[in-house]
Motif scaffolding. Sequence first.
Motif, short mmCIF file in Angstrom:
data_model
loop_
_atom_site.label_atom_id
_atom_site.label_comp_id
_atom_site.label_asym_id
_atom_site.label_seq_id
_atom_site.Cartn_x
_atom_site.Cartn_y
_atom_site.Cartn_z
N ALA B 88 0.87 -1.19 0.06
CA ALA B 88 -0.05 -0.19 0.19
C ALA B 88 0.76 1.19 0.05
O ALA B 88 1.81 1.34 0.70
CB ALA B 88 -0.85 0.03 0.98
N PRO B 89 0.87 2.31 -1.09
CA PRO B 89 1.46 3.40 -1.05
C PRO B 89 1.57 4.05 0.21
O PRO B 89 0.53 4.41 0.89
CB PRO B 89 0.97 4.24 -2.15
CG PRO B 89 0.18 3.17 -3.23
CD PRO B 89 -0.23 2.00 -1.99
N LEU B 90 2.54 4.49 0.64
CA LEU B 90 2.69 5.47 1.96
C LEU B 90 3.00 6.86 1.44
O LEU B 90 3.19 7.27 0.52
CB LEU B 90 3.98 4.99 2.90
CG LEU B 90 3.78 3.57 3.19
CD1 LEU B 90 5.17 3.11 4.06
CD2 LEU B 90 2.65 3.15 4.10
N LYS B 91 3.23 7.70 2.49
CA LYS B 91 3.49 9.12 2.17
C LYS B 91 4.77 9.11 1.39
O LYS B 91 5.73 8.40 1.97
CB LYS B 91 3.28 10.07 3.51
CG LYS B 91 1.58 10.09 3.94
CD LYS B 91 1.56 11.24 4.60
CE LYS B 91 0.01 11.21 5.14
NZ LYS B 91 -0.10 11.04 6.58
N HIS B 117 -7.47 1.75 4.11
CA HIS B 117 -6.74 2.48 4.85
C HIS B 117 -5.77 3.28 4.37
O HIS B 117 -4.96 3.93 4.75
CB HIS B 117 -6.24 2.11 6.20
CG HIS B 117 -7.46 1.56 6.97
ND1 HIS B 117 -7.24 0.49 8.00
CD2 HIS B 117 -8.63 1.73 7.08
CE1 HIS B 117 -8.45 0.32 8.72
NE2 HIS B 117 -9.33 1.03 8.01
N THR B 118 -5.51 2.96 2.74
CA THR B 118 -4.42 3.60 2.06
C THR B 118 -4.53 5.13 1.83
O THR B 118 -5.72 5.44 1.74
CB THR B 118 -4.23 3.00 0.76
OG1 THR B 118 -4.12 1.58 0.89
CG2 THR B 118 -3.24 3.47 -0.13
N GLN B 119 -3.82 5.91 2.38
CA GLN B 119 -3.78 7.32 2.34
C GLN B 119 -3.29 7.98 0.94
O GLN B 119 -3.69 9.04 0.66
CB GLN B 119 -3.12 7.93 3.28
CG GLN B 119 -3.45 7.39 4.99
CD GLN B 119 -2.96 8.09 5.98
OE1 GLN B 119 -1.48 7.56 5.99
NE2 GLN B 119 -3.22 8.72 6.97
N VAL B 120 -2.77 7.35 0.07
CA VAL B 120 -2.05 7.83 -0.87
C VAL B 120 -2.98 6.91 -2.26
O VAL B 120 -2.54 5.66 -2.54
CB VAL B 120 -0.62 7.68 -1.08
CG1 VAL B 120 -0.20 8.01 -2.48
CG2 VAL B 120 -0.05 8.12 0.02
N ALA B 121 -3.63 7.51 -3.05
CA ALA B 121 -4.66 6.77 -3.95
C ALA B 121 -3.96 6.73 -5.21
O ALA B 121 -3.72 5.75 -5.68
CB ALA B 121 -5.89 7.60 -4.09
N GLU B 197 0.00 2.45 6.98
CA GLU B 197 0.16 2.71 8.19
C GLU B 197 -0.98 2.17 9.03
O GLU B 197 -0.58 1.76 10.19
CB GLU B 197 0.58 4.14 8.11
CG GLU B 197 1.87 4.57 7.74
CD GLU B 197 2.92 3.95 8.70
OE1 GLU B 197 2.89 3.32 9.60
OE2 GLU B 197 4.13 4.39 8.30
N GLY B 198 -2.29 2.59 8.53
CA GLY B 198 -3.20 2.00 9.48
C GLY B 198 -3.43 0.68 9.24
O GLY B 198 -4.69 0.02 10.17
N GLY B 199 -2.78 -0.12 8.80
CA GLY B 199 -3.11 -1.57 8.82
C GLY B 199 -4.11 -2.05 7.82
O GLY B 199 -4.85 -1.03 7.37
N PHE B 200 -4.72 -3.25 7.65
CA PHE B 200 -5.52 -3.81 7.01
C PHE B 200 -7.02 -3.59 7.80
O PHE B 200 -7.15 -3.58 8.85
CB PHE B 200 -5.62 -5.39 6.48
CG PHE B 200 -4.42 -5.55 5.79
CD1 PHE B 200 -4.56 -5.29 4.26
CD2 PHE B 200 -3.18 -6.03 6.12
CE1 PHE B 200 -3.49 -5.29 3.43
CE2 PHE B 200 -2.02 -6.29 5.39
CZ PHE B 200 -2.29 -6.10 4.02
#
Lengths: 244, 244
Positions: B88-91, B117-121, B197-200
């Motif tokens: 999952a892409p992070l910042k 929970h992925t923050q980077v679409a 970061e937020g996990g699954f």
Amino acid sequence: MRANYKMQRLFVPNDLGPDIEFEASPQQSHYLMHVLRLGEGAEILLFNGRDGEWSAAMAAKSKKAVRLKILAPQRPQPPLPDLVYCFAPLKQGRLDYLVQKAVEMGAGILQPVITQHTQVARPGIDRLRANVVEAAEQCGILAVPELREAEKFERLLSNWDRERRLIFCDEDASTNNPLPALQGLRESKLGLLVGPEGGFSDDERKMLRALPFVTAIPLGPRVLRADTAAVAALAVIQATVGDW
Amino acid sequence: MRANYKMQRLFVPNDLGPDIEFEASPQQSHYLMHVLRLGEGAEILLFNGRDGEWSAAMAAKSKKAVRLKILAPQRPQPPLPDLVYCFAPLKQGRLDYLVQKAVEMGAGILQPVITQHTQVARPGIDRLRANVVEAAEQCGILAVPELREAEKFERLLSNWDRERRLIFCDEDASTNNPLPALQGLRESKLGLLVGPEGGFSDDERKMLRALPFVTAIPLGPRVLRADTAAVAALAVIQATVGDW
């Protein structure tokens, strides 16, 4: 017991226990009031590396300072992992990372070591400590590693406790796989030594290989950067002879 | 065969072989002339992810461009590791790091995955590719991983090759040690899925647990940040069922 991720967690120097009340530092007061925008009665989590984790409430606040009142114990203080993590300081950004990762991966003692190819002679101890605390706060770690003053390579080895197995990552190891060497270890007291970006000098490698308390482990067929090797080595050590 | 660290290594799109000569890109020409300050006749190493590693000489240079002449083969092209690394892409900063480390640790395919929970679409694919190339250049890696377009979590799983074992890091696993589960694997085709970061989400975890080709592994008693978990998971996978 898993850490609580809903609540803000802060490391404080103060003793923690029932009915204790104290004033947060100016920096933490500012952070609580103006960054997190928390008001009176708001609950947070506190730890000091000695007394476990406690919930606390913002009891009162003036313009400048926040008073914190301890409420209830959340998690008991775990013992410090018995793993001495010796590392050659890297340039700033990678050093921050290296220290944060070591805390997450369960190092008990952080020992900067100055080797022949080390480019950073005097790592800023305050910045190192800030990284230790940040990682502990973010990852819910209560056993905050002890941070030691930088030491010269030769001095580290001559003062080394011979009951403690020192593992180092050796690019020139004859095999690629670290598991056989690690699974053969008998000691419960462990140390890991990670070299600088330039690796160890031939003299240093010779010196290490000649010591009875040293075990060399390979980390695969590819050459890893120092900060990558550090996390990879901690992972295989924790999974074989560590606390995983 | 170990990589040569004395010489500058550059990734180029061009075919590499005996007597081939070509003009370096404006960026690489600038880098060679004005950053490294190399003159005519200076030798460097070239790779393209297909033809292995070759030595080359700066044959001529104008104000703007450098001509490179292939000299001799240095290392043969190794096969791409058969490990699909789904993340999952992070910042930005942590994403750069995540990708660089995955290349060092021997991922064969890099597959960004969009979870709940992925923050980077939309990760910048060019920046991801630049990180892949940088890591390969710096670490002497010739098998440059393939970088795929981001895919939704559900789509990744529904299209997954069921012959390929998908390993994911599960904080809620009942044990702390990943080795037993990994050492029990029969498949040689592997995939690793690392969450944000937020996990699954609970739904995602349920979905993963229900799939026959999925294996959940724990990574110790401490909660790891996503980019730490990625390197740690790659280390234990490579050491047990990978190419270490």
